[in-house]
Design a protein around this motif. Structure first.
Motif, PDB file in Angstrom:
ATOM      1  N   THR A  57      43.767  35.202  45.997  1.00  0.00           N
ATOM      2  CA  THR A  57      43.024  35.464  44.757  1.00  0.00           C
ATOM      3  C   THR A  57      42.088  36.670  44.880  1.00  0.00           C
ATOM      4  OG1 THR A  57      41.402  33.778  45.407  1.00  0.00           O
ATOM      5  CG2 THR A  57      43.147  33.104  43.897  1.00  0.00           C
ATOM      6  N   ASN A  58      41.570  36.928  46.069  1.00  0.00           N
ATOM      7  CA  ASN A  58      40.676  38.074  46.270  1.00  0.00           C
ATOM      8  C   ASN A  58      41.401  39.412  46.128  1.00  0.00           C
ATOM      9  OD1 ASN A  58      38.626  36.253  46.801  1.00  0.00           O
ATOM     10  ND2 ASN A  58      38.825  36.437  49.016  1.00  0.00           N
ATOM     11  N   ASP A  59      42.716  39.418  46.350  1.00  0.00           N
ATOM     12  CA  ASP A  59      43.501  40.649  46.311  1.00  0.00           C
ATOM     13  C   ASP A  59      44.238  40.857  44.992  1.00  0.00           C
ATOM     14  OD1 ASP A  59      42.848  41.322  48.953  1.00  0.00           O
ATOM     15  OD2 ASP A  59      44.446  40.049  49.738  1.00  0.00           O
ATOM     16  N   LEU A  60      44.085  39.948  44.057  1.00  0.00           N
ATOM     17  CA  LEU A  60      44.867  39.996  42.822  1.00  0.00           C
ATOM     18  C   LEU A  60      44.663  41.295  42.048  1.00  0.00           C
ATOM     19  CD1 LEU A  60      46.839  38.621  40.925  1.00  0.00           C
ATOM     20  CD2 LEU A  60      44.886  37.551  39.794  1.00  0.00           C
ATOM     21  N   ASP A  61      43.450  41.741  41.881  1.00  0.00           N
ATOM     22  CA  ASP A  61      43.200  42.969  41.114  1.00  0.00           C
ATOM     23  C   ASP A  61      43.879  44.182  41.747  1.00  0.00           C
ATOM     24  OD1 ASP A  61      41.700  41.623  39.205  1.00  0.00           O
ATOM     25  OD2 ASP A  61      39.806  41.982  40.251  1.00  0.00           O
ATOM     26  N   THR A  62      43.808  44.280  43.063  1.00  0.00           N
ATOM     27  CA  THR A  62      44.445  45.397  43.771  1.00  0.00           C
ATOM     28  C   THR A  62      45.952  45.344  43.597  1.00  0.00           C
ATOM     29  OG1 THR A  62      42.669  45.342  45.407  1.00  0.00           O
ATOM     30  CG2 THR A  62      44.667  46.540  46.005  1.00  0.00           C
ATOM     31  N   VAL A  63      46.526  44.157  43.714  1.00  0.00           N
ATOM     32  CA  VAL A  63      47.976  43.992  43.574  1.00  0.00           C
ATOM     33  C   VAL A  63      48.420  44.336  42.159  1.00  0.00           C
ATOM     34  CG1 VAL A  63      49.859  42.306  43.594  1.00  0.00           C
ATOM     35  CG2 VAL A  63      48.165  42.324  45.432  1.00  0.00           C
ATOM     36  N   LEU A  64      47.681  43.900  41.168  1.00  0.00           N
ATOM     37  CA  LEU A  64      48.034  44.221  39.781  1.00  0.00           C
ATOM     38  C   LEU A  64      47.968  45.728  39.531  1.00  0.00           C
ATOM     39  CD1 LEU A  64      46.297  41.306  37.855  1.00  0.00           C
ATOM     40  CD2 LEU A  64      48.733  41.568  38.405  1.00  0.00           C
ATOM     41  N   GLN A  65      47.026  46.396  40.169  1.00  0.00           N
ATOM     42  CA  GLN A  65      46.928  47.847  40.044  1.00  0.00           C
ATOM     43  C   GLN A  65      48.145  48.525  40.683  1.00  0.00           C
ATOM     44  OE1 GLN A  65      43.417  49.510  41.787  1.00  0.00           O
ATOM     45  NE2 GLN A  65      43.850  51.582  41.075  1.00  0.00           N
ATOM     46  N   ILE A  66      48.563  48.043  41.843  1.00  0.00           N
ATOM     47  CA  ILE A  66      49.747  48.587  42.512  1.00  0.00           C
ATOM     48  C   ILE A  66      50.990  48.378  41.648  1.00  0.00           C
ATOM     49  CG2 ILE A  66      51.314  48.266  44.479  1.00  0.00           C
ATOM     50  CD1 ILE A  66      48.768  47.653  46.162  1.00  0.00           C
ATOM     51  N   LEU A  70      53.448  51.256  39.923  1.00  0.00           N
ATOM     52  CA  LEU A  70      54.900  51.288  40.120  1.00  0.00           C
ATOM     53  C   LEU A  70      55.647  51.404  38.797  1.00  0.00           C
ATOM     54  CD1 LEU A  70      55.569  48.692  42.954  1.00  0.00           C
ATOM     55  CD2 LEU A  70      56.058  51.117  42.995  1.00  0.00           C
ATOM     56  N   THR A  71      55.190  50.732  37.792  1.00  0.00           N
ATOM     57  CA  THR A  71      55.869  50.793  36.502  1.00  0.00           C
ATOM     58  C   THR A  71      55.528  52.079  35.750  1.00  0.00           C
ATOM     59  OG1 THR A  71      54.131  49.473  35.460  1.00  0.00           O
ATOM     60  CG2 THR A  71      56.081  48.302  36.236  1.00  0.00           C
ATOM     61  N   ALA A  72      54.388  52.693  36.039  1.00  0.00           N
ATOM     62  CA  ALA A  72      53.986  53.933  35.364  1.00  0.00           C
ATOM     63  C   ALA A  72      54.697  55.149  35.943  1.00  0.00           C
ATOM     64  CB  ALA A  72      52.479  54.114  35.443  1.00  0.00           C
ATOM     65  N   ASN A  74      57.793  57.004  37.035  1.00  0.00           N
ATOM     66  CA  ASN A  74      59.222  56.883  36.764  1.00  0.00           C
ATOM     67  C   ASN A  74      60.070  56.878  38.033  1.00  0.00           C
ATOM     68  OD1 ASN A  74      58.875  56.744  34.011  1.00  0.00           O
ATOM     69  ND2 ASN A  74      58.947  58.959  33.753  1.00  0.00           N
ATOM     70  N   HIS A  75      59.669  57.599  39.053  1.00  0.00           N
ATOM     71  CA  HIS A  75      60.478  57.675  40.267  1.00  0.00           C
ATOM     72  C   HIS A  75      60.312  56.451  41.169  1.00  0.00           C
ATOM     73  CE1 HIS A  75      56.599  59.299  41.488  1.00  0.00           C
ATOM     74  NE2 HIS A  75      56.934  59.064  42.739  1.00  0.00           N
ATOM     75  N   LEU A  76      59.345  55.595  40.932  1.00  0.00           N
ATOM     76  CA  LEU A  76      59.159  54.382  41.726  1.00  0.00           C
ATOM     77  C   LEU A  76      59.240  53.114  40.874  1.00  0.00           C
ATOM     78  CD1 LEU A  76      56.197  55.385  44.081  1.00  0.00           C
ATOM     79  CD2 LEU A  76      58.613  55.176  44.660  1.00  0.00           C
ATOM     80  N   LYS A  77      59.882  53.202  39.756  1.00  0.00           N
ATOM     81  CA  LYS A  77      59.920  52.097  38.812  1.00  0.00           C
ATOM     82  C   LYS A  77      60.713  50.907  39.359  1.00  0.00           C
ATOM     83  CE  LYS A  77      60.922  51.135  34.010  1.00  0.00           C
ATOM     84  NZ  LYS A  77      61.453  51.691  32.756  1.00  0.00           N
ATOM     85  N   ILE A  78      60.139  49.719  39.226  1.00  0.00           N
ATOM     86  CA  ILE A  78      60.854  48.497  39.567  1.00  0.00           C
ATOM     87  C   ILE A  78      61.714  48.140  38.363  1.00  0.00           C
ATOM     88  CG2 ILE A  78      60.642  46.029  40.055  1.00  0.00           C
ATOM     89  CD1 ILE A  78      58.074  46.628  41.513  1.00  0.00           C
ATOM     90  N   VAL A  79      62.993  48.001  38.599  1.00  0.00           N
ATOM     91  CA  VAL A  79      63.917  47.728  37.488  1.00  0.00           C
ATOM     92  C   VAL A  79      64.021  46.261  37.211  1.00  0.00           C
ATOM     93  CG1 VAL A  79      65.246  49.811  37.731  1.00  0.00           C
ATOM     94  CG2 VAL A  79      65.853  47.807  39.084  1.00  0.00           C
TER      95      VAL A  79
END
Length: 79
Positions: A57-66, A70-72, A74-79
């Protein structure tokens, strides 16, 4: 693991490859629930509810930012 929550859900093992690397670089504690089963029997992925990224839970904000980065990008987009 206590205090770990689902941050994201993926359908296929190839979707988590880059993400694993990025999380490890940041030193974030995580695991993927159902990852092994999806690799062995891919057809079970949907029946199991997908491959779930579990983070502390302490890392959730960082993970959501990552994940957002990734979705922003285009070259690293998770499909």
């Amino acid at each position: 693991m206590e205090n770990f929550i689902t941050a994201a859900v993926f359908s296929y093992p190839h979707e988590i490859t880059i993400l694993k690397h990025l999380l490890q670089q940041q030193g974030i504690s995580f695991y993927f629930e159902n990852e092994t089963m999806a690799g062995v029997v891919p057809f079970y992925t949907h029946a199991l509810g997908g491959i779930k990224l579990k983070v502390h839970t302490n890392d959730l904000d960082t993970v959501l930012q990552i994940l957002q980065e990734l979705t922003a990008n285009n070259h690293l987009k998770i499909v």
